[in-house]
Motif scaffolding. Structure first.
Motif, PDB file in Angstrom:
ATOM      1  N   LEU A  59       0.526  -0.987   0.091  1.00 51.76           N
ATOM      2  CA  LEU A  59       0.399   0.096  -0.716  1.00 51.76           C
ATOM      3  C   LEU A  59       0.960   1.419   0.200  1.00 51.76           C
ATOM      4  CD1 LEU A  59      -2.298  -0.685   2.455  1.00 51.76           C
ATOM      5  CD2 LEU A  59      -3.072  -1.379   0.374  1.00 51.76           C
ATOM      6  N   GLU A  60       0.651   2.110  -0.663  1.00 51.37           N
ATOM      7  CA  GLU A  60       1.241   3.327  -1.064  1.00 51.37           C
ATOM      8  C   GLU A  60       2.627   3.041  -0.857  1.00 51.37           C
ATOM      9  OE1 GLU A  60       0.620   6.064   2.386  1.00 51.37           O
ATOM     10  OE2 GLU A  60      -1.939   5.527   1.882  1.00 51.37           O
ATOM     11  N   PRO A  61       3.054   2.206  -2.080  1.00 54.04           N
ATOM     12  CA  PRO A  61       4.338   2.409  -1.983  1.00 54.04           C
ATOM     13  C   PRO A  61       5.631   2.729  -2.888  1.00 54.04           C
ATOM     14  CG  PRO A  61       3.634   1.506  -3.951  1.00 54.04           C
ATOM     15  CD  PRO A  61       2.461   1.996  -2.623  1.00 54.04           C
ATOM     16  N   THR A  62       6.520   2.757  -1.912  1.00 52.90           N
ATOM     17  CA  THR A  62       8.167   3.974  -2.852  1.00 52.90           C
ATOM     18  C   THR A  62       9.095   3.196  -3.869  1.00 52.90           C
ATOM     19  OG1 THR A  62       7.445   5.220  -0.682  1.00 52.90           O
ATOM     20  CG2 THR A  62       9.208   5.308  -1.997  1.00 52.90           C
ATOM     21  N   GLU A  63       8.841   3.431  -4.563  1.00 53.98           N
ATOM     22  CA  GLU A  63       9.077   2.131  -5.979  1.00 53.98           C
ATOM     23  C   GLU A  63      10.970   2.638  -5.434  1.00 53.98           C
ATOM     24  OE1 GLU A  63       7.020  -0.332  -8.448  1.00 53.98           O
ATOM     25  OE2 GLU A  63       6.670   1.266  -8.143  1.00 53.98           O
ATOM     26  N   VAL A  64      11.774   2.551  -6.508  1.00 56.46           N
ATOM     27  CA  VAL A  64      12.709   3.277  -6.446  1.00 56.46           C
ATOM     28  C   VAL A  64      13.944   2.782  -7.278  1.00 56.46           C
ATOM     29  CG1 VAL A  64      13.752   3.452  -3.621  1.00 56.46           C
ATOM     30  CG2 VAL A  64      14.437   1.298  -4.508  1.00 56.46           C
TER      31      VAL A  64
ATOM     32  N   ILE B 292      16.436   0.614 -10.150  1.00 58.71           N
ATOM     33  CA  ILE B 292      16.951  -0.551  -9.995  1.00 58.71           C
ATOM     34  C   ILE B 292      17.703  -0.423  -9.469  1.00 58.71           C
ATOM     35  CG2 ILE B 292      17.716  -0.674 -12.185  1.00 58.71           C
ATOM     36  CD1 ILE B 292      16.043  -3.499 -10.633  1.00 58.71           C
ATOM     37  N   GLY B 293      19.054   0.669  -9.958  1.00 62.50           N
ATOM     38  CA  GLY B 293      20.117   1.195  -9.212  1.00 62.50           C
ATOM     39  C   GLY B 293      20.043   0.431  -7.467  1.00 62.50           C
ATOM     40  N   LEU B 294      19.544   1.526  -6.922  1.00 64.75           N
ATOM     41  CA  LEU B 294      19.265   1.656  -5.481  1.00 64.75           C
ATOM     42  C   LEU B 294      19.449   0.521  -4.969  1.00 64.75           C
ATOM     43  CD1 LEU B 294      19.926   3.552  -3.683  1.00 64.75           C
ATOM     44  CD2 LEU B 294      17.915   4.179  -3.652  1.00 64.75           C
ATOM     45  N   VAL B 295      18.342  -0.683  -6.259  1.00 63.46           N
ATOM     46  CA  VAL B 295      17.373  -2.160  -5.156  1.00 63.46           C
ATOM     47  C   VAL B 295      18.738  -2.748  -5.021  1.00 63.46           C
ATOM     48  CG1 VAL B 295      16.321  -3.651  -6.232  1.00 63.46           C
ATOM     49  CG2 VAL B 295      14.546  -2.086  -6.415  1.00 63.46           C
ATOM     50  N   ARG B 296      19.729  -2.712  -6.157  1.00 63.86           N
ATOM     51  CA  ARG B 296      20.657  -3.490  -6.055  1.00 63.86           C
ATOM     52  C   ARG B 296      21.446  -3.156  -5.065  1.00 63.86           C
ATOM     53  NH1 ARG B 296      21.868  -6.177 -11.162  1.00 63.86           N
ATOM     54  NH2 ARG B 296      20.164  -5.580 -13.062  1.00 63.86           N
ATOM     55  N   GLN B 297      21.580  -2.032  -5.165  1.00 65.70           N
ATOM     56  CA  GLN B 297      23.087  -1.328  -3.830  1.00 65.70           C
ATOM     57  C   GLN B 297      22.408  -1.775  -2.679  1.00 65.70           C
ATOM     58  OE1 GLN B 297      23.414   2.878  -4.073  1.00 65.70           O
ATOM     59  NE2 GLN B 297      24.670   3.077  -2.137  1.00 65.70           N
ATOM     60  N   ALA B 298      21.142  -1.791  -2.225  1.00 63.37           N
ATOM     61  CA  ALA B 298      20.968  -2.147  -1.245  1.00 63.37           C
ATOM     62  C   ALA B 298      20.527  -3.187  -0.802  1.00 63.37           C
ATOM     63  CB  ALA B 298      18.330  -1.770  -0.923  1.00 63.37           C
TER      64      ALA B 298
ATOM     65  N   VAL C 251      23.395  -7.541   2.200  1.00 62.43           N
ATOM     66  CA  VAL C 251      24.023  -9.447   1.611  1.00 62.43           C
ATOM     67  C   VAL C 251      25.288  -9.247   2.739  1.00 62.43           C
ATOM     68  CG1 VAL C 251      25.161 -10.702   0.204  1.00 62.43           C
ATOM     69  CG2 VAL C 251      22.691 -10.275   0.451  1.00 62.43           C
ATOM     70  N   LEU C 252      26.325  -8.098   2.508  1.00 67.35           N
ATOM     71  CA  LEU C 252      27.690  -8.621   2.514  1.00 67.35           C
ATOM     72  C   LEU C 252      27.753  -7.429   3.956  1.00 67.35           C
ATOM     73  CD1 LEU C 252      28.503  -6.921  -0.698  1.00 67.35           C
ATOM     74  CD2 LEU C 252      29.250  -9.189   0.326  1.00 67.35           C
ATOM     75  N   SER C 253      26.761  -7.171   4.597  1.00 69.99           N
ATOM     76  CA  SER C 253      26.407  -6.718   6.184  1.00 69.99           C
ATOM     77  C   SER C 253      25.926  -7.696   7.416  1.00 69.99           C
ATOM     78  CB  SER C 253      25.738  -5.230   6.730  1.00 69.99           C
ATOM     79  OG  SER C 253      24.530  -5.348   6.324  1.00 69.99           O
ATOM     80  N   GLY C 254      25.712  -8.551   6.626  1.00 72.62           N
ATOM     81  CA  GLY C 254      25.439  -9.732   7.745  1.00 72.62           C
ATOM     82  C   GLY C 254      24.080  -9.785   8.259  1.00 72.62           C
ATOM     83  N   GLY C 255      23.399  -9.032   7.124  1.00 76.51           N
ATOM     84  CA  GLY C 255      21.537  -9.131   7.526  1.00 76.51           C
ATOM     85  C   GLY C 255      21.477  -7.682   7.674  1.00 76.51           C
ATOM     86  N   ARG C 256      22.289  -6.438   7.961  1.00 76.78           N
ATOM     87  CA  ARG C 256      21.404  -5.479   8.696  1.00 76.78           C
ATOM     88  C   ARG C 256      21.276  -4.399   7.796  1.00 76.78           C
ATOM     89  NH1 ARG C 256      27.138  -4.713  10.611  1.00 76.78           N
ATOM     90  NH2 ARG C 256      27.856  -5.335  12.007  1.00 76.78           N
ATOM     91  N   ARG C 257      20.105  -3.523   8.635  1.00 74.55           N
ATOM     92  CA  ARG C 257      19.203  -2.952   6.998  1.00 74.55           C
ATOM     93  C   ARG C 257      20.115  -1.980   6.361  1.00 74.55           C
ATOM     94  NH1 ARG C 257      17.241   2.212   9.007  1.00 74.55           N
ATOM     95  NH2 ARG C 257      17.208   2.029  11.394  1.00 74.55           N
ATOM     96  N   PRO C 258      20.109  -1.386   5.113  1.00 76.80           N
ATOM     97  CA  PRO C 258      20.776  -0.933   4.336  1.00 76.80           C
ATOM     98  C   PRO C 258      20.048   0.460   4.559  1.00 76.80           C
ATOM     99  CG  PRO C 258      19.268  -2.942   3.535  1.00 76.80           C
ATOM    100  CD  PRO C 258      18.923  -2.834   4.274  1.00 76.80           C
ATOM    101  N   THR C 259      21.806   1.209   4.987  1.00 75.71           N
ATOM    102  CA  THR C 259      21.537   2.743   4.847  1.00 75.71           C
ATOM    103  C   THR C 259      21.328   3.854   3.320  1.00 75.71           C
ATOM    104  OG1 THR C 259      24.339   2.370   5.572  1.00 75.71           O
ATOM    105  CG2 THR C 259      22.388   2.324   7.509  1.00 75.71           C
ATOM    106  N   CYS C 260      21.807   2.791   2.661  1.00 82.43           N
ATOM    107  CA  CYS C 260      22.263   3.799   1.431  1.00 82.43           C
ATOM    108  C   CYS C 260      20.380   4.480   0.963  1.00 82.43           C
ATOM    109  CB  CYS C 260      22.152   2.676   0.418  1.00 82.43           C
ATOM    110  SG  CYS C 260      21.003   1.478   0.043  1.00 82.43           S
ATOM    111  N   LEU C 261      19.661   4.274   1.529  1.00 77.76           N
ATOM    112  CA  LEU C 261      18.044   4.363   1.732  1.00 77.76           C
ATOM    113  C   LEU C 261      17.151   5.123   2.563  1.00 77.76           C
ATOM    114  CD1 LEU C 261      15.661   2.171   2.308  1.00 77.76           C
ATOM    115  CD2 LEU C 261      17.147   1.927  -0.398  1.00 77.76           C
TER     116      LEU C 261
END
Length: 153
Positions: free
Chosen positions: A118-123, A125-131, A136-146
């Motif tokens: 509901l009320e999605p904020t699509e980003v 594709i480059g940001l999808v890849r980055q997140a 994956v590379l942080s051991g499962g932490r919430r991505p901080t790139c957004l």
């Protein structure tokens, strides 16, 4: 919380990804940026019925029930230009990228199950890849790139 073999020794074990019916019994292991790119490319090629991956980090603790303490979804809209991200834990709740909603409702397919946002904020594709790489590379932490916001229900 339950631990997994090797947890805490400093070695990243990766993330299990399920994004087709075939992966339901044997998830794909993501343990590098290249593996993430290959998964996102598969989502783009998968079309509208195979456009979302369910990701679970092997580097995070399990709940007493033996289930993961988190969930991360990464989806790609048809055409491969934008996508959706969703991160949830018991502590933080369900989160999606902050920003203006792109549509009132967006449906993405997680294997064979529709997942409505509901009320999605699509980003982009480059940001999808980055997140996903950051997850994956942080051991499962919430991505901080957004920035994140609470997912509306």
């Amino acid at each position: 919380m339950t631990t997994r073999d090797g947890e805490g020794d400093g070695t990243l074990r990766g993330t299990e990804a399920v994004f087709t019916e075939e992966h339901s019994g044997a998830p794909v292991l993501l343990d590098s940026a290249e593996a993430v790119d290959a998964m996102v490319d598969a989502l783009i090629a998968g079309g509208p019925l195979r456009n979302t991956a369910h990701l679970v980090s092997l580097d995070r603790p399990l709940l007493p029930s033996g289930r993961p303490d988190h969930e991360f979804l990464a989806g790609v809209r048809a055409g491969g230009q934008v996508g959706i991200l969703s991160y949830s834990t018991g502590d933080e709740g369900a989160l999606i990228p902050a920003g203006e909603a792109t549509t009132p409702v967006a449906t993405y397919m997680v294997v064979t199950y529709p997942r409505e946002f509901l009320e999605p904020t699509e980003v982009p594709i480059g940001l999808v890849r980055q997140a996903v790489k950051e997850f994956v590379l942080s051991g499962g932490r919430r991505p901080t790139c957004l920035e994140w916001r609470e997912e509306p229900y």
